[in-house]
Design an enzyme around this catalytic site. Sequence first.
Site, PDB file in Angstrom:
ATOM      1  N   TYR A  16     -21.021   3.722 -10.461  1.00  0.00           N
ATOM      2  CA  TYR A  16     -20.161   4.344  -9.448  1.00  0.00           C
ATOM      3  C   TYR A  16     -20.870   5.155  -8.476  1.00  0.00           C
ATOM      4  O   TYR A  16     -21.682   5.876  -8.757  1.00  0.00           O
ATOM      5  CB  TYR A  16     -19.261   5.469 -10.127  1.00  0.00           C
ATOM      6  CG  TYR A  16     -18.096   4.510 -11.232  1.00  0.00           C
ATOM      7  CD1 TYR A  16     -18.143   3.217 -11.132  1.00  0.00           C
ATOM      8  CD2 TYR A  16     -17.388   5.328 -11.895  1.00  0.00           C
ATOM      9  CE1 TYR A  16     -17.207   2.557 -11.914  1.00  0.00           C
ATOM     10  CE2 TYR A  16     -16.767   4.863 -12.721  1.00  0.00           C
ATOM     11  CZ  TYR A  16     -16.154   3.340 -12.903  1.00  0.00           C
ATOM     12  OH  TYR A  16     -15.390   2.609 -13.608  1.00  0.00           O
ATOM     13  N   PRO A  45      -4.263   1.252 -13.864  1.00  0.00           N
ATOM     14  CA  PRO A  45      -2.926   1.179 -14.207  1.00  0.00           C
ATOM     15  C   PRO A  45      -1.654   1.028 -13.417  1.00  0.00           C
ATOM     16  O   PRO A  45      -0.593   0.900 -13.508  1.00  0.00           O
ATOM     17  CB  PRO A  45      -2.619   2.843 -15.076  1.00  0.00           C
ATOM     18  CG  PRO A  45      -3.735   3.513 -14.336  1.00  0.00           C
ATOM     19  CD  PRO A  45      -4.966   2.525 -14.094  1.00  0.00           C
ATOM     20  N   LEU A  46      -2.200   1.426 -11.758  1.00  0.00           N
ATOM     21  CA  LEU A  46      -1.318   1.270 -10.828  1.00  0.00           C
ATOM     22  C   LEU A  46      -1.427  -0.047 -10.024  1.00  0.00           C
ATOM     23  O   LEU A  46      -0.873  -0.230  -9.101  1.00  0.00           O
ATOM     24  CB  LEU A  46      -1.187   2.545  -9.945  1.00  0.00           C
ATOM     25  CG  LEU A  46      -1.110   3.811 -10.554  1.00  0.00           C
ATOM     26  CD1 LEU A  46      -1.054   4.849  -9.579  1.00  0.00           C
ATOM     27  CD2 LEU A  46       0.471   3.679 -11.552  1.00  0.00           C
ATOM     28  N   ALA A  47      -2.565  -0.934 -10.728  1.00  0.00           N
ATOM     29  CA  ALA A  47      -2.551  -2.366  -9.911  1.00  0.00           C
ATOM     30  C   ALA A  47      -3.041  -1.900  -8.486  1.00  0.00           C
ATOM     31  O   ALA A  47      -2.407  -2.658  -7.553  1.00  0.00           O
ATOM     32  CB  ALA A  47      -1.486  -3.115 -10.125  1.00  0.00           C
ATOM     33  N   GLY A  77       4.975   2.477  -5.357  1.00  0.00           N
ATOM     34  CA  GLY A  77       5.400   2.486  -4.151  1.00  0.00           C
ATOM     35  C   GLY A  77       5.034   1.945  -3.159  1.00  0.00           C
ATOM     36  O   GLY A  77       5.142   2.222  -2.180  1.00  0.00           O
ATOM     37  N   GLY A  93      -2.369   0.235  -6.690  1.00  0.00           N
ATOM     38  CA  GLY A  93      -1.489   0.883  -5.695  1.00  0.00           C
ATOM     39  C   GLY A  93      -0.042   0.061  -5.665  1.00  0.00           C
ATOM     40  O   GLY A  93       0.754   0.761  -5.152  1.00  0.00           O
ATOM     41  N   LEU A  94      -0.135  -0.975  -6.176  1.00  0.00           N
ATOM     42  CA  LEU A  94       1.063  -2.019  -6.154  1.00  0.00           C
ATOM     43  C   LEU A  94       2.253  -1.454  -6.659  1.00  0.00           C
ATOM     44  O   LEU A  94       3.304  -1.500  -6.411  1.00  0.00           O
ATOM     45  CB  LEU A  94       0.910  -3.392  -6.710  1.00  0.00           C
ATOM     46  CG  LEU A  94       0.091  -4.421  -5.847  1.00  0.00           C
ATOM     47  CD1 LEU A  94       0.032  -5.586  -6.722  1.00  0.00           C
ATOM     48  CD2 LEU A  94       0.708  -4.763  -4.721  1.00  0.00           C
ATOM     49  N   LEU A  95       2.123  -0.531  -7.949  1.00  0.00           N
ATOM     50  CA  LEU A  95       3.056   0.046  -8.793  1.00  0.00           C
ATOM     51  C   LEU A  95       3.086   1.223  -8.497  1.00  0.00           C
ATOM     52  O   LEU A  95       3.969   2.058  -9.113  1.00  0.00           O
ATOM     53  CB  LEU A  95       2.645  -0.196 -10.173  1.00  0.00           C
ATOM     54  CG  LEU A  95       2.283  -1.592 -10.927  1.00  0.00           C
ATOM     55  CD1 LEU A  95       1.972  -1.589 -12.190  1.00  0.00           C
ATOM     56  CD2 LEU A  95       3.500  -2.380 -10.602  1.00  0.00           C
TER      57      LEU A  95
END
Length: 323
Positions: free
Chosen positions: A53, A212-214, A220, A216-218
């Site tokens: 990272y 977990p939010l793909a 909004g 940012g897809l999930l």
Amino acid sequence: MKYIHLGRSGVKVSRLCLGTMNFGPETGEADSFAIMDRALERGINFYDTANVYGWKVGEGVTEQIVGRWFAQGGGRRDKVVLATKVFGRMGEWPNQSRLSALHIRRACEDSLRRLKTEYIDLYQMHHVDRETPWEEVWQAMEQLVREGKILYAGSSNFAGWHLAQAQELAKNRHFMGLVSEQSLYNLNERMIELEVIPACQAYGIGLIPWSPLARGLLAGALKPVTTGRRADEDVKKDIEKFRPKLEAYEALCQTLGERPADVALAWLLHQPSVTSPIIGPRTMDQLNGTMRVLDLSLSRETLKRLDEIFPGPGGQAPEAYAW
């Protein structure tokens, strides 16, 4: 904060894991320190990083930031269950990547130095190494455990059969083997329900979902933005690809009166074997906003509707495709 055992191990970790991948490339050191301090204040004791990272080969930028945060004292290191990873390329020479015993040993020593700690709680293999036999991998991990440099071993991005192979060979060596698997898992990407999750359940391996939010897809995604991941061209293409699903999803979230990101995280916390989804806040506001999810319970009807919008592979293998 709620806590849960990490797989079948005795150690307890927070239901949310603080991911540090943004520390360095996206978030400056001072803000990174503030986010880590705030996470501790909110009871998050599970911090995840990796030697690659920071994305500067061989430098371990993010690990260095975490190490300098630990060096401030105040009990920071003692309060944190620290996870980092080995596999990625850390130099241009042949043995500066993957999972040979040589690289595992050297990479661990380098991570310890950067993190300014004497031990790593959870040392994760960042990817499966098809070119190195498990006997060699486990021998290296066992030696690090004996020396007190790592306490537990974990994996990331493994297939179900990799988990089974790893655990059976570890059992033959009278070694605990894996206590966790870190996998890509979210409402929109549910492939691991076929075999990875059943393997985790069978072997007592905790599941740590990443993204977990793909991307940012999930979170909004239909709301116009000019910065952040949702502004990336690849993400914009995914938004158009999945627009009907996202429209139905965001309409459901609006009906529930909840933020899409919170619903996505809450859904993961309802799934079997899930220990702690990794949240990767770039800002303090993002961290503070995420804490709401711990008190969000989804009804059976809501879970059913989410399955309708984002159907998984149909359950576990082989029933999902054979019957």
